[in-house]
Write a protein that holds these residues in place. Structure first.
Motif, PDB file in Angstrom:
ATOM      1  N   ASP A  82       0.853  -1.221   0.026  1.00  6.99           N
ATOM      2  CA  ASP A  82      -0.091  -0.131  -0.166  1.00  6.99           C
ATOM      3  C   ASP A  82       0.926   1.261   0.196  1.00  6.99           C
ATOM      4  O   ASP A  82       1.638   1.421   0.839  1.00  6.99           O
ATOM      5  CB  ASP A  82      -0.957   0.161   1.100  1.00  6.99           C
ATOM      6  N   GLY A  83       0.671   2.134  -0.914  1.00 10.78           N
ATOM      7  CA  GLY A  83       1.388   3.163  -0.972  1.00 10.78           C
ATOM      8  C   GLY A  83       2.739   3.177  -1.931  1.00 10.78           C
ATOM      9  O   GLY A  83       3.426   4.389  -2.095  1.00 10.78           O
ATOM     10  N   VAL A  84       3.291   1.991  -2.190  1.00 13.17           N
ATOM     11  CA  VAL A  84       4.538   1.911  -3.135  1.00 13.17           C
ATOM     12  C   VAL A  84       4.228   2.176  -4.430  1.00 13.17           C
ATOM     13  O   VAL A  84       3.060   1.900  -4.963  1.00 13.17           O
ATOM     14  CB  VAL A  84       4.843   0.407  -2.753  1.00 13.17           C
ATOM     15  N   ASP A  85       4.936   2.980  -4.994  1.00 11.74           N
ATOM     16  CA  ASP A  85       4.808   3.270  -6.497  1.00 11.74           C
ATOM     17  C   ASP A  85       4.754   1.812  -7.310  1.00 11.74           C
ATOM     18  O   ASP A  85       5.580   1.080  -7.321  1.00 11.74           O
ATOM     19  CB  ASP A  85       6.220   3.936  -7.075  1.00 11.74           C
ATOM     20  N   PRO A  86       3.776   1.718  -7.935  1.00  9.03           N
ATOM     21  CA  PRO A  86       3.548   0.170  -8.523  1.00  9.03           C
ATOM     22  C   PRO A  86       4.288   0.197  -9.935  1.00  9.03           C
ATOM     23  O   PRO A  86       4.039  -0.843 -10.503  1.00  9.03           O
ATOM     24  CB  PRO A  86       1.993   0.495  -8.848  1.00  9.03           C
ATOM     25  N   VAL A  87       4.760   1.220 -10.650  1.00 12.41           N
ATOM     26  CA  VAL A  87       5.668   1.333 -11.923  1.00 12.41           C
ATOM     27  C   VAL A  87       6.960   0.686 -11.749  1.00 12.41           C
ATOM     28  O   VAL A  87       7.723   1.316 -10.748  1.00 12.41           O
ATOM     29  CB  VAL A  87       5.416   2.557 -12.549  1.00 12.41           C
ATOM     30  N   ILE A  88       7.470  -0.072 -12.346  1.00 13.57           N
ATOM     31  CA  ILE A  88       8.618  -0.715 -12.314  1.00 13.57           C
ATOM     32  C   ILE A  88       9.359  -0.241 -13.639  1.00 13.57           C
ATOM     33  O   ILE A  88       9.049  -0.580 -14.914  1.00 13.57           O
ATOM     34  CB  ILE A  88       8.836  -2.342 -12.404  1.00 13.57           C
TER      35      ILE A  88
END
Length: 313
Positions: free
Chosen positions: A249-255
């Motif tokens: 939760d809250g972690v940037d989801p883009v790699i």
């Protein structure tokens, strides 16, 4: 178990974090160019037996751990010891042990999930990504197990592992060789899912479908490994999916890391139609095979991996 290995590195035991991992290492002459191979479930580092010599010949220092819960690596009792923070932390600590800031990571199945997770939680440790079978799984609005239970039912094996702890573990432990023989198949006809819990059904089935994926000697490595460890530690990875949902939760989801995604066209895991939304720098290869891509199509897998790596800056 050692008697079954064919041209596979001898294991080392490396203490890190709060566990000791069984690690198979090759290509020490290539120190400075690390590549870490992360197996899936219910597998073993031996699943990379066809890739290790090819990667060494291409100039890589190959590090293939049995991750926590597997083989002769530590199998903690606490379920939360297998959450994504712990599993990715083991990989980062493995880099620290060898003195590496970052590495190329290759993952299959659950190993791919942990590699995606490492790129989310500690992106500076991941130089390149090569993942097989499991595409990036975006965090959903609803916790993963709740969502799976709603859409796939209580007998779906992810849900069953979580809602009925210990039940499947006992069945798989009691039928270890038969379960692994029945699971590791190729050319299995695609049929609608039968009622019941698929992994328990596989463990109890007298007659396997399709053709053997591996020789009896190769399969014996897996059987010996899970006879030693049992299945609970590895199944506990599944029992952390909702905990992982909370951690992310809250972690940037883009790699943004350069990535290669390798699919098996006959895998029951669907391909992602949104992969580039979350992994914009990804290339995709599909091979005519099932789920265990690197074991079913080793030459084609090696060609895809080495060709992609050679094309990277």
């Amino acid at each position: 178990m050692q008697t079954h290995y064919r041209s596979f590195p001898a294991p080392r035991r490396i203490a890190l974090n709060d566990v000791t991992l069984e690690v198979f290492e090759a290509g020490q002459e290539n120190i400075g160019n690390p590549i870490v191979l992360c197996h899936g479930w219910p597998e073993h580092a031996y699943s990379w037996r066809y890739q290790i010599p090819a990667l060494v010949a291409a100039g890589y220092h190959v590090i293939a751990p049995n991750q926590r819960g597997y083989g002769k690596s530590t199998c903690p009792d606490d379920v939360s010891a297998y959450d994504i923070t712990q599993l990715t932390g083991d990989l980062a600590a493995l880099l620290d042990h060898y003195g590496y800031t970052d590495a190329t990571f290759v993952g299959h199945d659950w190993g791919a999930n942990i590699v995606w997770g490492l790129a989310l939680l500690q992106p500076s440790r991941v130089r390149k990504i090569i993942n097989l079978a499991l595409p990036y799984q975006a965090r959903t609005a609803q916790p993963w197990i709740d969502m799976m239970e709603e859409f796939l039912g209580p007998d779906y094996y992810f849900v069953h592992f979580n809602r009925q702890p210990g039940v499947a573990d006992a069945v798989l432990d009691a039928h270890c060789a038969q379960f692994l023989r029945n699971l590791f198949r190729k050319n299995v006809p695609l049929t609608p899912p039968a009622p019941g819990m698929v992994m328990i059904d596989l463990a109890q089935a007298d007659t396997p479908l399709g053709d053997p994926l591996m020789s009896d000697d190769d399969l014996a490595v897996y059987v010996d490994s899970f006879t030693t460890s049992g299945f609970t530690g590895s199944i506990n990875w599944y029992r952390n999916l909702d905990r992982n949902w909370g951690i992310l939760d809250g972690v940037d989801p883009v790699i943004h890391t350069p990535a290669l995604m390798i699919y098996g066209d006959r895998d029951t895991i669907p391909k992602s139609d949104r992969l580039t939304d979350f992994v914009p720098n990804v290339d995709v290869v599909s091979l005519d095979c099932g789920h265990c891509i690197q074991q079913e199509k080793p030459a084609q897998t090696n060609a895809a991996i080495l060709g992609w790596l050679a094309a990277q800056p």
